[in-house]
Design a protein around this motif. Structure first.
Motif, mmCIF file in Angstrom:
data_model
loop_
_atom_site.group_PDB
_atom_site.id
_atom_site.type_symbol
_atom_site.label_atom_id
_atom_site.label_comp_id
_atom_site.label_asym_id
_atom_site.label_seq_id
_atom_site.Cartn_x
_atom_site.Cartn_y
_atom_site.Cartn_z
ATOM 1 N N GLY A 44 0.789 -1.219 0.000
ATOM 2 C CA GLY A 44 0.000 0.000 0.000
ATOM 3 C C GLY A 44 0.820 1.266 0.000
ATOM 4 O O GLY A 44 0.279 2.356 -0.215
ATOM 5 N N GLY A 45 2.113 1.152 0.225
ATOM 6 C CA GLY A 45 2.985 2.321 0.207
ATOM 7 C C GLY A 45 3.332 2.733 -1.216
ATOM 8 O O GLY A 45 3.116 1.985 -2.171
ATOM 9 N N PRO A 46 3.894 3.927 -1.381
ATOM 10 C CA PRO A 46 4.185 4.417 -2.722
ATOM 11 C C PRO A 46 5.505 3.905 -3.280
ATOM 12 O O PRO A 46 6.487 3.751 -2.548
ATOM 13 C CB PRO A 46 4.254 5.936 -2.511
ATOM 14 N N LEU A 47 5.509 3.649 -4.576
ATOM 15 C CA LEU A 47 6.745 3.473 -5.333
ATOM 16 C C LEU A 47 6.978 4.805 -6.029
ATOM 17 O O LEU A 47 6.131 5.277 -6.788
ATOM 18 C CB LEU A 47 6.609 2.345 -6.350
ATOM 19 N N VAL A 48 8.120 5.422 -5.753
ATOM 20 C CA VAL A 48 8.352 6.820 -6.100
ATOM 21 C C VAL A 48 9.443 6.933 -7.153
ATOM 22 O O VAL A 48 10.418 6.179 -7.141
ATOM 23 C CB VAL A 48 8.747 7.616 -4.831
ATOM 24 N N SER A 49 9.274 7.882 -8.067
ATOM 25 C CA SER A 49 10.298 8.162 -9.071
ATOM 26 C C SER A 49 11.343 9.105 -8.497
ATOM 27 O O SER A 49 11.146 9.727 -7.442
ATOM 28 C CB SER A 49 9.670 8.793 -10.312
ATOM 29 N N SER A 50 12.445 9.261 -9.209
ATOM 30 C CA SER A 50 13.496 10.177 -8.766
ATOM 31 C C SER A 50 13.013 11.621 -8.810
ATOM 32 O O SER A 50 13.598 12.489 -8.161
ATOM 33 C CB SER A 50 14.744 10.010 -9.632
ATOM 34 N N GLY A 51 11.932 11.880 -9.544
ATOM 35 C CA GLY A 51 11.374 13.223 -9.603
ATOM 36 C C GLY A 51 10.410 13.530 -8.474
ATOM 37 O O GLY A 51 9.841 14.617 -8.423
ATOM 38 N N GLY A 52 10.201 12.573 -7.570
ATOM 39 C CA GLY A 52 9.332 12.813 -6.436
ATOM 40 C C GLY A 52 7.861 12.675 -6.739
ATOM 41 O O GLY A 52 7.026 13.354 -6.139
ATOM 42 N N GLU A 53 7.503 11.769 -7.662
ATOM 43 C CA GLU A 53 6.106 11.478 -7.968
ATOM 44 C C GLU A 53 5.845 9.997 -7.720
ATOM 45 O O GLU A 53 6.730 9.152 -7.905
ATOM 46 C CB GLU A 53 5.761 11.816 -9.416
ATOM 47 N N VAL A 54 4.622 9.676 -7.326
ATOM 48 C CA VAL A 54 4.246 8.281 -7.112
ATOM 49 C C VAL A 54 3.967 7.640 -8.467
ATOM 50 O O VAL A 54 3.090 8.088 -9.203
ATOM 51 C CB VAL A 54 3.011 8.167 -6.200
ATOM 52 N N ILE A 55 4.709 6.595 -8.785
ATOM 53 C CA ILE A 55 4.541 5.909 -10.067
ATOM 54 C C ILE A 55 3.847 4.565 -9.910
ATOM 55 O O ILE A 55 3.481 3.938 -10.898
ATOM 56 C CB ILE A 55 5.892 5.714 -10.775
ATOM 57 N N GLY A 56 3.671 4.134 -8.649
ATOM 58 C CA GLY A 56 3.009 2.862 -8.419
ATOM 59 C C GLY A 56 2.663 2.674 -6.959
ATOM 60 O O GLY A 56 3.135 3.421 -6.091
ATOM 61 N N VAL A 57 1.824 1.683 -6.691
ATOM 62 C CA VAL A 57 1.435 1.330 -5.328
ATOM 63 C C VAL A 57 1.991 -0.056 -5.044
ATOM 64 O O VAL A 57 1.604 -1.040 -5.696
ATOM 65 C CB VAL A 57 -0.099 1.334 -5.158
ATOM 66 N N ASN A 58 2.920 -0.151 -4.092
ATOM 67 C CA ASN A 58 3.561 -1.429 -3.783
ATOM 68 C C ASN A 58 2.515 -2.445 -3.347
ATOM 69 O O ASN A 58 1.682 -2.164 -2.488
ATOM 70 C CB ASN A 58 4.584 -1.240 -2.665
ATOM 71 N N THR A 59 2.571 -3.628 -3.964
ATOM 72 C CA THR A 59 1.515 -4.596 -3.692
ATOM 73 C C THR A 59 2.015 -5.977 -3.325
ATOM 74 O O THR A 59 1.345 -6.691 -2.580
ATOM 75 C CB THR A 59 0.554 -4.715 -4.900
ATOM 76 N N ALA A 60 3.171 -6.407 -3.808
ATOM 77 C CA ALA A 60 3.571 -7.790 -3.552
ATOM 78 C C ALA A 60 5.049 -7.998 -3.790
ATOM 79 O O ALA A 60 5.690 -7.265 -4.543
ATOM 80 C CB ALA A 60 2.778 -8.741 -4.453
ATOM 81 N N MET A 61 5.568 -9.005 -3.117
ATOM 82 C CA MET A 61 6.904 -9.490 -3.417
ATOM 83 C C MET A 61 6.808 -11.003 -3.564
ATOM 84 O O MET A 61 5.829 -11.614 -3.129
ATOM 85 C CB MET A 61 7.911 -9.112 -2.319
ATOM 86 N N ILE A 62 7.780 -11.605 -4.198
ATOM 87 C CA ILE A 62 7.790 -13.053 -4.359
ATOM 88 C C ILE A 62 8.692 -13.635 -3.288
ATOM 89 O O ILE A 62 9.901 -13.358 -3.253
ATOM 90 C CB ILE A 62 8.288 -13.459 -5.766
ATOM 91 N N ARG A 63 8.102 -14.404 -2.387
ATOM 92 C CA ARG A 63 8.883 -15.002 -1.298
ATOM 93 C C ARG A 63 9.923 -15.964 -1.869
ATOM 94 O O ARG A 63 9.638 -16.766 -2.753
ATOM 95 C CB ARG A 63 7.959 -15.742 -0.330
#
Length: 323
Positions: free
Chosen positions: A176-195
């Motif tokens: 649910g946290g933000p994935l952020v670009s180097s320009g300081g904008e949210v480019i995605g919503v973190n949702t999953a990792m592969i265990r």
């Protein structure tokens, strides 16, 4: 007046300093808008164990984006900000098919995390994940965009399209946290990792997130047309674009077609490239998601399809997507 001494550090050191400054600046801009989300049980307002994740504020009146699986079935959540303040929020809507939820928190907010345009992403671009992994509050990790236009399976069993793959480390609580670009904008919503797999994590792209948010605000849910495909964003060679009479440099390739679904019944096949739909260019999976709205349910929709044999016009009749 004496001139400043030249910087004699190695080039690698200068590059690392520039990289560090870029990441730190982006975190300074977005970090204060990142919050911790905890579910509140319906009875006695007790917190539910395990119902915790991250989110981020997108408007001064307290709209917060998080994951659907973070809020679960809860109607209320507790929102904790980096400055130590906390408040309650109500869940306005949740879309398990994209793992996006929208919360309205009480109060006014000055720190905002703006959603950027994920269509502008390039592989190799810096990504920064901010969240609360494993209970460690407001942690920052960094990496790059590993791939764009991916698909992954949601908890509902359906495929989430327009997913960003990144190697920025994620752990439970980052959801649910933000994935952020180097320009300081949210480019995605973190949702999953592969265990068990290092360097493979996923975020729902900001353009798809924007679409889901607007649907929830207007209707309280996401209305969709369904054609029964999963797809990836792919580059469109210039010759193919000219053949299809489109100016875009990318399109979508069908990864799979559900048997007996509307697409299969119309004759679409795995590997087909859709360059346009009803005259609108399909430059990425986000375009496909956006165009398949409720207005296309039961309405003939013309798809411009590229195959090795040439360009075909295939008419699909989308149905309502239930659930």
């Amino acid at each position: 007046m004496a001139l400043p001494a030249p910087d004699t550090r190695p080039d690698d050191a200068l590059l690392l300093d520039a990289y560090s400054a870029t990441v730190a600046d982006a975190v300074d801009r977005i970090g204060p808008a990142v919050c911790r989300i905890e579910r509140i049980a319906p009875a006695a307002s007790a917190r539910q164990a395990g119902g915790q994740g991250s989110g981020f504020v997108i408007s001064p009146d307290g709209l917060i984006v998080t994951n659907s699986h973070v809020v679960g079935d809860a109607r209320a959540v507790r929102v904790a900000m980096p400055d130590g303040s906390s408040c309650e929020g109500r869940v306005l809507g949740s879309d398990p098919d994209t793992d996006i939820a929208l919360v309205r928190a009480d109060g006014a907010f000055t720190d905002i995390a703006p959603l950027g345009d994920s269509k502008l992403l390039r592989r190799g671009q810096i990504t920064i994940a901010i969240g609360n992994p494993l209970g460690f509050e407001w942690t920052v990790t960094a990496g790059v965009v590993s791939a764009i236009g991916r698909s992954m399976r949601a908890a509902t069993g359906r495929l989430i399209d327009d997913v960003i793959q990144t190697d920025a480390p994620l752990n439970p609580g980052n959801s649910g946290g933000p994935l952020v670009s180097s320009g300081g904008e949210v480019i995605g919503v973190n949702t999953a990792m592969i265990r068990g797999a290092q360097g493979i994590a996923f975020a729902v792209a900001s353009n798809t997130t924007n679409f889901v948010i607007s649907e929830i605000i207007r209707f309280g849910r996401v209305r969709r047309a369904f054609i029964g495909v999963s797809a990836d964003t792919v580059a469109l060679p210039r010759r193919a674009a000219l053949l299809a009479q489109v100016s875009s440099r990318s399109a979508v390739r069908l990864r799979s077609v559900e048997p007996e679904g509307p697409a299969a019944q119309a004759g679409l096949k795995e590997g087909d490239i859709i360059a346009a739909m009803d005259g609108h260019a399909i430059t990425g999976v986000d375009d496909l998601v956006r165009l398949l709205d409720a207005g296309r349910i039961g309405r003939e929709t013309a798809c411009k399809v590229l195959r090795r044999t040439g360009v075909s016009q295939i008419t699909v009749m989308p149905t309502a997507r239930n659930g």
